[in-house]
Write a protein that holds these residues in place. Structure first.
Motif, mmCIF file in Angstrom:
data_model
loop_
_atom_site.group_PDB
_atom_site.id
_atom_site.type_symbol
_atom_site.label_atom_id
_atom_site.label_comp_id
_atom_site.label_asym_id
_atom_site.label_seq_id
_atom_site.Cartn_x
_atom_site.Cartn_y
_atom_site.Cartn_z
ATOM 1 N N ASP A 57 41.360 0.673 111.680
ATOM 2 C CA ASP A 57 40.455 -0.444 111.383
ATOM 3 C C ASP A 57 39.268 0.139 110.625
ATOM 4 O O ASP A 57 38.156 0.242 111.133
ATOM 5 C CB ASP A 57 40.010 -1.122 112.676
ATOM 6 C CG ASP A 57 39.260 -2.428 112.413
ATOM 7 O OD1 ASP A 57 39.077 -2.772 111.233
ATOM 8 O OD2 ASP A 57 38.848 -3.086 113.382
ATOM 9 N N GLN A 58 39.541 0.525 109.384
ATOM 10 C CA GLN A 58 38.558 1.259 108.604
ATOM 11 C C GLN A 58 37.311 0.426 108.312
ATOM 12 O O GLN A 58 36.193 0.944 108.286
ATOM 13 C CB GLN A 58 39.192 1.728 107.287
ATOM 14 C CG GLN A 58 38.383 2.786 106.558
ATOM 15 C CD GLN A 58 39.166 3.378 105.411
ATOM 16 O OE1 GLN A 58 40.221 2.906 105.035
ATOM 17 N NE2 GLN A 58 38.624 4.439 104.836
ATOM 18 N N GLU A 59 37.475 -0.868 108.135
ATOM 19 C CA GLU A 59 36.334 -1.725 107.828
ATOM 20 C C GLU A 59 35.333 -1.720 108.981
ATOM 21 O O GLU A 59 34.119 -1.592 108.768
ATOM 22 C CB GLU A 59 36.821 -3.145 107.550
ATOM 23 C CG GLU A 59 35.696 -4.083 107.124
ATOM 24 C CD GLU A 59 36.175 -5.507 106.954
ATOM 25 O OE1 GLU A 59 35.444 -6.304 106.332
ATOM 26 O OE2 GLU A 59 37.266 -5.833 107.458
ATOM 27 N N THR A 60 35.827 -1.840 110.213
ATOM 28 C CA THR A 60 34.934 -1.834 111.373
ATOM 29 C C THR A 60 34.278 -0.478 111.555
ATOM 30 O O THR A 60 33.091 -0.384 111.876
ATOM 31 C CB THR A 60 35.724 -2.212 112.650
ATOM 32 O OG1 THR A 60 36.322 -3.500 112.468
ATOM 33 C CG2 THR A 60 34.821 -2.232 113.864
ATOM 34 N N MET A 61 35.059 0.604 111.335
ATOM 35 C CA MET A 61 34.513 1.951 111.482
ATOM 36 C C MET A 61 33.371 2.197 110.512
ATOM 37 O O MET A 61 32.286 2.670 110.896
ATOM 38 C CB MET A 61 35.632 2.981 111.276
ATOM 39 C CG MET A 61 35.188 4.435 111.439
ATOM 40 S SD MET A 61 34.617 5.185 109.892
ATOM 41 C CE MET A 61 36.133 5.198 108.933
ATOM 42 N N ILE A 62 33.574 1.853 109.236
ATOM 43 C CA ILE A 62 32.532 2.076 108.238
ATOM 44 C C ILE A 62 31.318 1.199 108.531
ATOM 45 O O ILE A 62 30.165 1.645 108.412
ATOM 46 C CB ILE A 62 33.088 1.795 106.826
ATOM 47 C CG1 ILE A 62 34.143 2.838 106.464
ATOM 48 C CG2 ILE A 62 31.963 1.796 105.791
ATOM 49 C CD1 ILE A 62 34.805 2.597 105.128
ATOM 50 N N GLY A 63 31.557 -0.042 108.942
ATOM 51 C CA GLY A 63 30.451 -0.932 109.260
ATOM 52 C C GLY A 63 29.597 -0.410 110.401
ATOM 53 O O GLY A 63 28.359 -0.451 110.341
ATOM 54 N N ALA A 64 30.237 0.099 111.451
ATOM 55 C CA ALA A 64 29.491 0.625 112.597
ATOM 56 C C ALA A 64 28.684 1.851 112.219
ATOM 57 O O ALA A 64 27.515 2.008 112.617
ATOM 58 C CB ALA A 64 30.466 0.957 113.732
ATOM 59 N N VAL A 65 29.287 2.752 111.434
ATOM 60 C CA VAL A 65 28.584 3.969 111.017
ATOM 61 C C VAL A 65 27.395 3.619 110.127
ATOM 62 O O VAL A 65 26.291 4.171 110.278
ATOM 63 C CB VAL A 65 29.558 4.921 110.298
ATOM 64 C CG1 VAL A 65 28.801 6.079 109.652
ATOM 65 C CG2 VAL A 65 30.593 5.457 111.267
ATOM 66 N N LEU A 66 27.593 2.702 109.179
ATOM 67 C CA LEU A 66 26.498 2.316 108.295
ATOM 68 C C LEU A 66 25.376 1.625 109.067
ATOM 69 O O LEU A 66 24.185 1.832 108.785
ATOM 70 C CB LEU A 66 27.025 1.388 107.199
ATOM 71 C CG LEU A 66 27.908 2.034 106.129
ATOM 72 C CD1 LEU A 66 28.412 0.985 105.155
ATOM 73 C CD2 LEU A 66 27.139 3.125 105.390
ATOM 74 N N LEU A 67 25.750 0.813 110.065
ATOM 75 C CA LEU A 67 24.733 0.149 110.869
ATOM 76 C C LEU A 67 23.895 1.171 111.623
ATOM 77 O O LEU A 67 22.654 1.118 111.610
ATOM 78 C CB LEU A 67 25.403 -0.829 111.850
ATOM 79 C CG LEU A 67 24.466 -1.535 112.839
ATOM 80 C CD1 LEU A 67 23.425 -2.355 112.093
ATOM 81 C CD2 LEU A 67 25.272 -2.414 113.801
ATOM 82 N N GLY A 68 24.549 2.115 112.295
ATOM 83 C CA GLY A 68 23.810 3.151 113.012
ATOM 84 C C GLY A 68 22.963 3.998 112.080
ATOM 85 O O GLY A 68 21.804 4.328 112.398
ATOM 86 N N ASN A 69 23.501 4.341 110.916
ATOM 87 C CA ASN A 69 22.769 5.176 109.964
ATOM 88 C C ASN A 69 21.520 4.471 109.450
ATOM 89 O O ASN A 69 20.435 5.056 109.371
ATOM 90 C CB ASN A 69 23.701 5.525 108.794
ATOM 91 C CG ASN A 69 23.266 6.792 108.085
ATOM 92 O OD1 ASN A 69 22.273 7.409 108.444
ATOM 93 N ND2 ASN A 69 24.016 7.186 107.070
ATOM 94 N N ASN A 70 21.666 3.186 109.116
ATOM 95 C CA ASN A 70 20.506 2.446 108.606
ATOM 96 C C ASN A 70 19.440 2.248 109.683
ATOM 97 O O ASN A 70 18.239 2.334 109.403
ATOM 98 C CB ASN A 70 20.957 1.080 108.061
ATOM 99 C CG ASN A 70 21.537 1.189 106.659
ATOM 100 O OD1 ASN A 70 20.815 1.354 105.685
ATOM 101 N ND2 ASN A 70 22.844 1.123 106.560
ATOM 102 N N LEU A 71 19.866 1.971 110.901
ATOM 103 C CA LEU A 71 18.891 1.822 111.986
ATOM 104 C C LEU A 71 18.066 3.095 112.173
ATOM 105 O O LEU A 71 16.840 3.046 112.321
ATOM 106 C CB LEU A 71 19.621 1.480 113.297
ATOM 107 C CG LEU A 71 20.163 0.050 113.418
ATOM 108 C CD1 LEU A 71 20.969 -0.092 114.708
ATOM 109 C CD2 LEU A 71 19.023 -0.960 113.390
ATOM 110 N N ILE A 72 18.731 4.238 112.138
ATOM 111 C CA ILE A 72 18.031 5.512 112.350
ATOM 112 C C ILE A 72 17.101 5.818 111.184
ATOM 113 O O ILE A 72 15.949 6.238 111.376
ATOM 114 C CB ILE A 72 19.058 6.642 112.552
ATOM 115 C CG1 ILE A 72 19.747 6.450 113.902
ATOM 116 C CG2 ILE A 72 18.405 8.000 112.467
ATOM 117 C CD1 ILE A 72 20.882 7.401 114.149
ATOM 118 N N ASN A 73 17.589 5.636 109.942
ATOM 119 C CA ASN A 73 16.741 5.931 108.781
ATOM 120 C C ASN A 73 15.518 5.014 108.723
ATOM 121 O O ASN A 73 14.401 5.455 108.412
ATOM 122 C CB ASN A 73 17.557 5.788 107.492
ATOM 123 C CG ASN A 73 18.578 6.894 107.326
ATOM 124 O OD1 ASN A 73 18.441 7.963 107.915
ATOM 125 N ND2 ASN A 73 19.601 6.650 106.523
#
Length: 428
Positions: A57-73
């Motif tokens: 489920d690559q779409e969900t994986m990328i979405g979760a990683v991008l969400l976490g990355n943006n929150l931290i930045n």
């Protein structure tokens, strides 16, 4: 103020470290070799199993990683801005905080981790598979909501997404990987042709590789036994079709091994042979059968020989197991064969070719790239490109080769010369 800066530094470092992990995870997961991950999973590798689960489920994986990355930045940038604006009041404080965080995020949270992830995609993906899976489970519900909003928004503009459909077919992905590694010198030309041959089986019909009826050896079933034996001995093939009354009426296939066994057991020699008793029933297949299905049929039926007919039942030719295997490994020559009969190399790099030679065989022999989808034989390719039946002496240039017609028999081109690939200037 100094205390605030000292307290901010470890927090920013920790947030940038988390951001770097997210960036490395995103790049490594998308760049990891799926084939290697599947192989490692079959060998019991748990991290590889987690990677495959994430990629399912690559779409969900990328979405979760991008969400976490943006929150931290964003959090790191907000904290830095809050502290620096107390030291440098006004817009200049915001500008300094923006410039500082841009450099730190770009270098340490983006470029550096992604560079490592690109170089060692498989290893980084396996290492970060655990944390990434945790993030996906943590942010899963939020990502599903975001996906729903995205799909609804795109649907307003007439764009429908179906993530179940791969953009690139598996066969073409494999073919592209083989071609790439060949260009890098990691795959030899022979191996490349073999791998490509396996992938081409499902795209080719038996009509493209069959021995045409004009080149077949057919024997009259009503001939005396001695004449049949003499004809079989003179033939270069171990299986010979027999016809009665007319060549289209195939009544059986005579196998040289069956004939030899019958001769050894016949008390009266050749004259006492009952040919009808040892003839095998012919196997007819349609000319639209693809090579993959026919290969499986050969293996299942334990037969190596089939006769090809068209939609009207008229005999078109024959195909053998060896013909299909040659599409994978190249020509299989024995003591009765000649290496690619009909192709004679010339000193200037050109070749004299008989019209019946197939385009695929010539490409393999000369390592050329003539199109194989327009016609089966070289003569057919010239007629297709010229849109006419050329006269002897006519010359055509197409696909970066010069084709000169030597001989023509009725409506069939029987001999021609083909130049080596021309330079662009020569072609003009």
């Amino acid at each position: 103020m100094l205390t605030a800066l000292l307290g901010l530094a470890p927090v920013v470092i920790a947030l940038l470290t988390l951001s770097a992990i997210f960036s490395a995870a995103e790049t490594s997961m998308t760049g990891a070799s799926r084939a290697r991950m599947h192989q490692l999973e079959r060998e019991g590798d748990a991290p590889a199993r987690r990677v495959n689960k994430l990629l399912s489920d690559q779409e969900t994986m990328i979405g979760a990683v991008l969400l976490g990355n943006n929150l931290i930045n964003i959090l790191a940038s907000a904290l830095t801005t809050q502290v620096l604006t107390t030291l440098i009041p006004g817009p200049w404080g915001v500008a300094v905080a923006t410039a500082l965080m841009t450099v730190l995020v770009l270098v340490f949270a983006e470029v550096l981790p992604k560079t490592v992830a690109i170089v060692r995609s498989d290893d980084v993906a396996r290492t970060l598979s655990g944390p990434t899976l945790f993030i996906v489970r943590l942010f899963g519900p939020i990502i599903y909501a975001i996906q729903w909003i995205v799909r609804r928004t795109l649907r307003l503009f007439g764009v429908k997404l179906d993530m179940a459909v791969d953009v690139l077919a598996a066969h073409e992905e494999i073919r592209g990987a083989v071609d790439y590694h060949h260009s890098e010198g990691l795959v030899e030309a022979g191996d490349r042709r073999m791998l490509g041959g396996v992938l081409d089986l499902s795209d080719m019909d038996v009509s493209e590789i069959m021995v045409h009826r004009k080149s077949m050896v057919l024997l009259d079933a009503d001939l005396p036994a001695r004449e049949l034996v003499d004809e079989v001995l003179e033939a270069q093939h171990t299986r010979v079709p027999l016809y009665r009354d007319e060549p289209d009426n195939i009544v059986g296939v005579l196998h040289a091994r069956d004939l030899l066994k019958a001769l050894a057991q016949s008390p009266t020699g050749v004259e006492g042979l009952d040919i009808a008793a040892i003839v095998r029933e012919p196997w007819f297949i349609p000319d639209t059968t693809n090579l993959k299905d026919q290969l499986n049929a050969f293996l299942k039926r334990k037969s190596h020989f089939a006769l090809v007919v068209d939609e009207y039942g008229a005999l078109q030719g024959l195909v053998t197991l060896e013909d299909i295997l040659e599409e994978i490994v190249g020509e299989i020559d024995d003591e009765h064969d000649t290496a690619l009969d009909g192709v004679r190399r010339q000193g200037d790099g050109s070749v004299n070719v008989d019209g019946h030679v197939t385009v695929r065989d010539l490409n393999r022999a000369m390592d050329w790239r003539l199109p194989e989808g327009d016609a089966v034989t070289i003569a057919g390719l010239v007629i297709h490109e010229a849109q006419m039946i050329p006269e002897p002496g006519q010359t055509f240039i197409f696909h970066r080769h010069r084709f000169q017609v030597f001989r023509r028999q009725r409506n069939q081109i029987t001999a021609l010369r083909i130049s080596a690939p021309l330079d662009d200037d020569d072609e003009l």
